[in-house]
Enzyme design. Structure first.
Site, PDB file in Angstrom:
ATOM      1  N   CYS A 234       0.805  -1.224   0.000  1.00 26.28           N
ATOM      2  CA  CYS A 234       0.000   0.000   0.000  1.00 26.28           C
ATOM      3  C   CYS A 234       0.835   1.270   0.000  1.00 26.28           C
ATOM      4  O   CYS A 234       0.307   2.365  -0.219  1.00 26.28           O
ATOM      5  CB  CYS A 234      -0.947   0.006   1.188  1.00 26.28           C
ATOM      6  SG  CYS A 234      -2.135  -1.348   1.176  1.00 26.28           S
TER       7      CYS A 234
ATOM      8  N   GLY B 261     -14.054  -5.945  -4.625  1.00 22.95           N
ATOM      9  CA  GLY B 261     -14.021  -6.759  -3.422  1.00 22.95           C
ATOM     10  C   GLY B 261     -12.752  -6.599  -2.628  1.00 22.95           C
ATOM     11  O   GLY B 261     -11.871  -5.809  -2.967  1.00 22.95           O
TER      12      GLY B 261
ATOM     13  N   ARG C  97     -23.138  -2.359   8.229  1.00 22.92           N
ATOM     14  CA  ARG C  97     -22.809  -3.797   8.149  1.00 22.92           C
ATOM     15  C   ARG C  97     -21.395  -4.069   8.652  1.00 22.92           C
ATOM     16  O   ARG C  97     -20.450  -3.367   8.294  1.00 22.92           O
ATOM     17  CB  ARG C  97     -22.957  -4.277   6.697  1.00 22.92           C
ATOM     18  CG  ARG C  97     -22.551  -5.720   6.467  1.00 22.92           C
ATOM     19  CD  ARG C  97     -23.028  -6.182   5.103  1.00 22.92           C
ATOM     20  NE  ARG C  97     -22.426  -5.449   4.009  1.00 22.92           N
ATOM     21  CZ  ARG C  97     -21.294  -5.824   3.393  1.00 22.92           C
ATOM     22  NH1 ARG C  97     -20.629  -6.895   3.815  1.00 22.92           N
ATOM     23  NH2 ARG C  97     -20.837  -5.125   2.379  1.00 22.92           N
TER      24      ARG C  97
END
Length: 455
Positions: A85, A118, A210
């Site tokens: 990253c 995803g 969620r």
């Protein structure tokens, strides 16, 4: 005599929109657009670029060449970088190093990513994963065999979620503090036209959303993203030769660190999230720049998950250990407080195309220092900081400030024909023609293929 590196200055930055991976734009287009915008911002052409470093995590070995050959085959060195990253900032480090070492007077740092929808996953199943030590120790600390299954969410989210949980257990914070951080960042992104998400859930909305792991909810997570970002880095002689004083931002300090033995010896979930890399990289950057945290007004912090912002405040010296949640309570992490953290919206809402993330941070902070950040502008910015971390591990912290010879009066509106910070436009054919190499004008670049659209 001791070696004294040359000073390096950012004189041009470029961004594409960071967007949901739909397969609508391929990496050559993303990389090209970011570079073209950076060159326009700097008032240069590709012929001025002497070396390039290109960061991306997902792609074949010479994607940098594929993207940049569209601007001309000038024969310059092009080095491809993959550092998880922190890939974008690692490409920036190489560009800055080339200037500081006197190897070049004008360097390009480019980062881009075309990602799959995803959560992140490895493309390999026949070799050891780089972070297997981190994950195995997390399982041991958690002490629950079932935690080793995928039922508890993606590994990256679990690592940073566990770091946030340890902070709460040790220092009396709650997940309401972490929800407030996520809400703050999403609120910032509403004014950022380059951001992937431009909605502003309340802290309560964030908490009730969620669950992705046992602790982390969806708005606390950075999304996978497609996007590109670029920066032009030059020497002082180059700035003055080309009259770029009105956009010269000094790389005043730059700290680069990997993991220390604390990663495993401390048996700490906060340390497993790379906290010591951040401490040491920040200390190096501050020392080089001759400043401290109190001298910084605005920063882009690597909030891949909201808990990481909380545990990184003390690592960057914004507060003492155990007092990060108090900084949240006082509002000292947003407009009107001591610091504005992630005015862009951060990774959680701006998006996180891995190769572009660190260079996007440099772009946003350069605009802040030039007073060209539009609706995101923080008042009276004198010094800015970027913090880009990749587990596995690598951390890059930079301190940026106006050059001592900075000349007020320039604005990106005169270079782009619109306010670059407040309006996200795609590159035009005329802009490409303006900055393409004139030395290799007889070269016809390959067309960008139509990508496969992800349903």
């Amino acid at each position: 005599m001791p070696y004294v590196p040359n000073k390096a200055y950012v004189v041009g930055v470029g961004l594409t929109k960071f967007d949901k991976p739909r397969g609508e734009r391929d990496y050559p287009e993303l990389g090209l657009e970011a570079t073209v915008k950076a060159l326009i911002d700097a008032g240069l052409t590709y012929d001025d670029v002497e070396t390039a470093s290109v960061g991306y995590c997902y792609g074949d070995s010479t994607c940098g060449q594929r993207a940049l050959y569209q601007l001309g085959m000038t024969g310059i060195p092009i080095i491809n970088v993959n550092n998880n990253c922190s890939t974008g900032s690692s490409a920036f480090v190489l560009a800055v190093n080339s200037i500081q070492a006197g190897q070049a007077d004008c360097a390009l740092a480019l980062g881009f990513e075309k990602m799959a929808p995803g959560s992140l996953g490895s493309a390999w199943n026949d070799r050891a994963p780089p972070m297997e030590g981190t994950m195995s120790q997390l399982f041991e600390i958690e002490g629950e065999k079932e935690y080793e299954t995928d039922d508890f969410g993606p590994f990256a989210a679990r690592i940073f979620g566990a770091a946030g949980q340890e902070y709460c257990e040790k220092y009396g914070a709650t997940w309401d503090h972490i929800a407030a951080i996520a809400s703050k960042n999403h609120k910032h992104s509403v004014k950022n036209p380059y951001a992937q998400f431009r909605v502003a859930p309340s802290p309560q909305d964030v908490s009730k959303a969620r669950k992705i792991t046992r602790e982390v909810t969806l708005p606390m997570c950075s999304p996978t993203s497609d996007g590109g970002a670029a920066a032009i880095v030059v020497s002082e002689d180059f700035v003055k030769k080309h009259n770029l004083q009105d956009r010269a931002i000094e790389v005043a300090g730059m700290g680069v660190a990997t993991d220390s033995p604390r990663l495993y010896n401390d048996r700490s979930r906060i340390e497993l999230a790379g906290a010591d890399m951040s401490r040491r990289a920040a200390a190096i950057a501050y020392k080089q720049a001759g400043v401290g945290p109190k001298d910084i007004q605005v920063l882009e912090l690597h909030d891949c998950f909201a808990p990481n912002e909380l545990v990184t405040y003390p690592a960057l010296g914004l507060c003492a250990e155990g007092e990060a949640h108090k900084l949240v309570e006082s509002g000292d992490n947003t407009y009107g407080g001591k610091w504005v953290v992630n005015p862009s919206g951060g990774l959680e809402s701006k998006g996180h195309p891995l190769g572009a993330t660190g260079l996007g941070m440099v772009a946003y902070m350069s605009l802040q220092l030039r007073g060209e950040a539009g609706q995101l502008q923080v008042p009276n910015v004198k010094a800015a900081l970027t913090h880009n971390i990749g587990l596995g591990g690598s951390c890059v912290v930079t301190v940026l400030r106006k050059a001592p010879f900075y000349k007020e009066g320039g604005h990106n509106r005169s270079r782009f024909g619109y306010d670059f910070a407040d309006e996200c436009r795609r590159m035009t054919d005329a802009e490409l023609a303006k900055v393409r190499s004139k030395q290799t004008s007889d070269y016809v670049p390959p067309s960008i293929p139509e990508p496969q659209v992800t349903k």
